[in-house]
Design an enzyme around this catalytic site. Structure first.
Site, mmCIF file in Angstrom:
data_model
loop_
_atom_site.group_PDB
_atom_site.id
_atom_site.type_symbol
_atom_site.label_atom_id
_atom_site.label_comp_id
_atom_site.label_asym_id
_atom_site.label_seq_id
_atom_site.Cartn_x
_atom_site.Cartn_y
_atom_site.Cartn_z
ATOM 1 N N SER A 133 0.847 -1.197 0.000
ATOM 2 C CA SER A 133 0.000 0.000 0.000
ATOM 3 C C SER A 133 0.880 1.244 0.000
ATOM 4 O O SER A 133 2.035 1.206 0.437
ATOM 5 C CB SER A 133 -0.889 0.006 1.244
ATOM 6 O OG SER A 133 -1.520 1.252 1.413
ATOM 7 N N TYR A 146 -1.380 -0.561 10.616
ATOM 8 C CA TYR A 146 -1.540 -0.821 9.185
ATOM 9 C C TYR A 146 -0.322 -0.344 8.390
ATOM 10 O O TYR A 146 0.254 -1.097 7.594
ATOM 11 C CB TYR A 146 -2.800 -0.134 8.668
ATOM 12 C CG TYR A 146 -3.035 -0.340 7.193
ATOM 13 C CD1 TYR A 146 -3.464 -1.577 6.704
ATOM 14 C CD2 TYR A 146 -2.830 0.691 6.278
ATOM 15 C CE1 TYR A 146 -3.677 -1.778 5.353
ATOM 16 C CE2 TYR A 146 -3.047 0.499 4.928
ATOM 17 C CZ TYR A 146 -3.470 -0.738 4.463
ATOM 18 O OH TYR A 146 -3.670 -0.924 3.120
#
Length: 245
Positions: A133, A146
């Site tokens: 990501s 995350y």
């Protein structure tokens, strides 16, 4: 000859769109996820085979890979897409949230790479693709678990590529921005340049077909985050702090 791929996280979001996209382009797809019901629905499409599996269970993961080897399955592409996101409170860090996030976002990627790579060895053009990501490019609020897990994934993929250079297995790192999935639909903040799962699948498919080692999209978000990363450290932190307000 039909090409064969294995896609994790195929029950929803990007993984679901990828499974459909690859199958529509003539690939045989082994769709991996924990939800057997959702996989069975997906497997109703031509070319898709359901492989229910908990990627955080190393024993089950090893057994599944061994079963595929015994069946003579040769994978041309292993696409590790499964992931999760949990936001945390910096004043009371939830250690369990970190454990859960790293279990699927990082440790499962490492384990799946270990167990599924042998299935690539007989392919004429083996590819290992790992979805990370853009989140780790910039310090976003509440994203400690995350973002850190995705930073680990990106480093793992880049380092793995170096050590596999003589193996014939190409390693591609996929770093999307905001994609409209069940995970991002829970977000309560603005998501600039949000793209659909179909668009994400198309970008990933075309990038891997072109042999790209790194796939980032949307381009506008990538450029914006790159520019922010060039700011002096203190100024970058000030910008990040203002963004959370």
């Amino acid at each position: 000859m039909t090409s064969t791929c294995l896609i994790t996280g195929a029950s929803s979001g990007i993984g679901h769109a990828l499974a459909l996209y690859y199958a529509a382009n003539g690939w045989t797809v082994y769709a991996v996820a924990r939800s057997e019901d959702k996989l069975n629905q997906l497997a109703q499409h031509t070319g898709i085979k359901a492989l229910p599996l908990d990627l955080t269970d190393n024993t089950a993961l090893c057994s599944a890979a061994e079963q595929l080897l015994e069946e003579g399955v040769v994978l041309d592409l292993v696409l590790l897409n499964a992931g999760t996101c949990e936001y945390v409170d910096a004043t009371d860090l939830d250690l369990a949230a970190f454990d859960r996030t790293f279990a699927i976002n990082f440790h499962a990627v490492v384990a799946a790479s270990k167990y599924f790579m042998p299935l690539l060895k007989a392919s004429m053009s083996p590819q290992l693709a790992i979805v990370s990501s853009m989140a780790h490019f910039f310090p976003f609020t509440r994203a400690q678990a995350y973002g850190a897990s995705k930073a680990a994934v990106s480093y793992f993929a880049d380092s793995l590529r170096i050590d596999l250079v003589d193996s014939g297995i190409s390693v591609s790192l996929i770093e999307p921005g905001f994609v409209d999935t069940p995970l991002t639909q829970k977000n309560d903040f603005s998501m600039p340049f949000l793209v659909s799962t179909d668009t994400a699948a198309e970008r990933i498919y075309s990038g891997l077909a072109a042999g790209k080692q790194r796939i980032r999209f949307p381009r506008r978000l990538s450029i914006m985050l790159k520019l922010l990363s060039l700011l002096p450290y203190r100024l970058r932190n000030n910008v990040a702090a203002r963004m959370k307000q």
